[in-house]
Design an enzyme around this catalytic site. Structure first.
Site, PDB file in Angstrom:
ATOM      1  N   ASP A  58     -14.432   3.084   8.262  1.00 50.32           N
ATOM      2  CA  ASP A  58     -14.202   3.359   6.919  1.00 50.32           C
ATOM      3  C   ASP A  58     -14.816   1.648   6.805  1.00 50.32           C
ATOM      4  O   ASP A  58     -14.414   0.987   5.692  1.00 50.32           O
ATOM      5  CB  ASP A  58     -13.054   2.990   6.323  1.00 50.32           C
ATOM      6  CG  ASP A  58     -12.950   3.948   4.852  1.00 50.32           C
ATOM      7  OD1 ASP A  58     -14.079   4.710   4.042  1.00 50.32           O
ATOM      8  OD2 ASP A  58     -12.118   4.365   3.817  1.00 50.32           O
ATOM      9  N   LYS A  90       0.878  -1.357  -0.106  1.00 49.68           N
ATOM     10  CA  LYS A  90      -0.104   0.142  -0.333  1.00 49.68           C
ATOM     11  C   LYS A  90       0.554   1.047  -0.421  1.00 49.68           C
ATOM     12  O   LYS A  90       1.629   1.707   0.815  1.00 49.68           O
ATOM     13  CB  LYS A  90      -1.103  -0.139   1.232  1.00 49.68           C
ATOM     14  CG  LYS A  90      -1.857   1.579   1.351  1.00 49.68           C
ATOM     15  CD  LYS A  90      -2.820   1.078   2.523  1.00 49.68           C
ATOM     16  CE  LYS A  90      -3.814   2.491   2.714  1.00 49.68           C
ATOM     17  NZ  LYS A  90      -4.966   2.073   3.918  1.00 49.68           N
TER      18      LYS A  90
END
Length: 508
Positions: A309, A177
């Site tokens: 989220d 990431k």
């Protein structure tokens, strides 16, 4: 007002200078998008266009008429598309806000939610060459020295970062990431731009109360930009749910992790709303819904540790020989901790909602600062119409007609909804998003687990309330009484769950 006009004039002058420079010195597109004046001008032009569209198109129409509703839906769609285009061009924090809008089905009109949902899985991508530069800046070596392979096409792109499949020098497959190059540089300026535009919108439309959304983004921004924080959350989540064998979080490679690069174990799987993948791998949809409900119920009611989220792009599902459906949780960048007081108030509210206890519903909604809008809070928590809340939500499951009715009422009660969100604890917003995820997945997957999901919710509520009462008991006899009462209630729930299982089995 004078200060507001001064800021607008200053921004306009800066934008004009930037445009003149760009015309005489043509740069690449990424460099243009990184200019603060350009980003501000894009956002301001989109906001002004949306405001003018609403004011002008509705100027001669009477509120509440069929024509007014038709025109309003058309404006919603035009405005959503215009704002999405601006967010895509600016990227970064604007995409993050767009993702929030796409997840808030109970708050924003359907046209906005459907338009912005694309950001959950299809945010703008950054070329691999630029991402490799971030890796070298952070890890001190070229990416080609650290990885045998780094796929050019990302596994997924999000607002602040994108993830690539890679292979380490020893052959292990990883997911890397990487933060978008200009996110950190632009984030706080973009935040000021959004706060300024929200302030302007509130001035033009007095019923517009979305300052809380800007406040949420600003408060969470430092943690979301720090991948070390995310890696620690990832390990905390894995330890917390170690006893649930069907829940998994990727392991972190700390030697290749910094504040802007997170290297972790690569986990196979399909998105939890990818029905084709699920059918192809013969994963039972009811099992997926029930396991997700169990995981999130424990997260909220027992631990008070909430993933901030929740959307389908952050949840993978795969078939496991030993555990059936296995859930892989991604993106641990942001969690919120509920206070014990808030956690217990929410537990008690749910228990009252399941039983149809009107006094309890009102009392616990008031404890959450809902005031006279407590019926609205009860409807938002359950996504059920008020008449069903009054009789007890366990008595019937949601029908298609009820879902359509609830969606139609969002625009009608938008002012009241935003007023309520200004008064209740901010963390309830995160719980609403989690509830919306679970309901939308039940709809997409076509699972039939409404009553069994309520049993799971009831079990965790009873445990949380019973543990609290036992901890605060003034004598061992009272503590024993609390434990016994909770145990009996859980046993009754278990019998009811078995009956539901037999009922479902016989219907096959």
């Amino acid at each position: 007002m004078v200060r507001l006009l001064h800021r607008v004039a200053l921004a306009a002058a800066t934008a004009a200078g930037a445009v003149a420079y760009v015309l005489t010195n043509p740069p690449d597109e990424a460099w243009i998008s990184s200019l603060r004046a350009v980003r501000f001008t894009r956002a301001a032009c989109a906001a002004v266009g949306v405001s003018v569209d609403y004011k002008w198109s509705l100027r001669s129409l009477e509120s509440g008429t069929p024509q007014y509703s038709k025109v309003m839906r058309e404006i919603h769609l035009r405005s959503a598309l215009r704002l999405r285009e601006m967010c895509s061009l600016n990227g970064g924090l604007f995409i993050k806000v767009g993702q929030h809008v796409g997840a808030l089905e109970y708050l924003f009109p359907r046209e906005y939610v459907q338009t912005f949902k694309v950001f959950h899985s299809d945010a703008p991508q950054t070329p691999l060459a630029r991402m490799k530069r971030v890796i070298e800046e952070e890890l001190g070596k070229p990416a080609d020295e650290l990885f045998l392979e780094l796929e050019a096409t990302p596994l997924g792109a999000a607002s602040l970062a994108q993830c690539h499949r890679g292979v380490l020098r020893d052959g292990r497959v990883v997911a890397v990431k990487i933060q978008h190059p200009d996110v950190g540089k632009n984030a706080y300026t973009d935040m000021e731009t959004m706060e300024f535009l929200v302030h302007c919108a509130s001035w033009l439309f007095p019923s517009f109360h979305f300052q809380w959304l800007a406040d949420e983004v600003r408060r969470n921004l430092p943690d979301e930009l720090n991948f070390i924080h995310e890696a620690r959350n990832q390990e905390k989540f894995a330890a917390m749910f170690r006893h649930l064998k069907f829940v998994k979080a990727p392991k972190v490679h700390w030697d290749l992790t910094t504040s802007r690069v997170l290297t972790m174990e690569f986990c196979e799987g399909g998105k939890v709303d990818d029905l084709r993948y699920i059918q192809r791998n013969r994963i039972p949809v009811d099992e997926i819904s029930l396991k997700l409900g169990q995981m999130y119920s424990e997260m909220i009611f027992q631990h008070g540790f909430i993933h901030c989220d929740p959307h389908p792009g952050n949840v993978l599902v795969r078939a496991s020989r030993g555990e059936g459906a296995e859930i892989v949780m991604l993106d641990h960048g942001l969690y919120s901790h509920l206070t014990d007081e808030l956690r217990l108030s929410y537990c008690q509210l749910w228990w009252a909602l399941i039983r149809g206890d009107q006094g309890g519903i009102q009392r616990h909604c008031l404890a959450l600062n809902a005031g006279e809008l407590y019926p609205l809070l009860a409807c938002m928590v359950t996504a059920r119409a008020w008449e069903h809340v009054q009789t007890g939500i366990s008595e019937s499951r949601r029908s298609g007609a009820e879902i359509r009715e609830m969606r139609g009422q969002i625009a009608m009660y938008l002012a009241e909804i935003t007023q309520l969100l200004d008064t209740v604890p901010r963390q309830l917003l995160l719980i609403f998003k989690t509830n919306d995820l679970l309901r939308s997945l039940e709809h997409v997957l076509g699972s039939n687990v409404y009553q069994r999901s309520l049993v799971t919710t009831s079990r965790y509520c009873l445990r949380a309330i019973g543990d609290h009462q036992a901890r605060n008991a003034t004598s061992w006899t009272r503590k024993l009484l609390c434990r016994t009462r909770t145990g009996v209630s859980l046993a009754i729930l278990r019998l009811y769950e078995v009956w539901l299982w037999w009922k479902a089995a016989l219907s096959w």
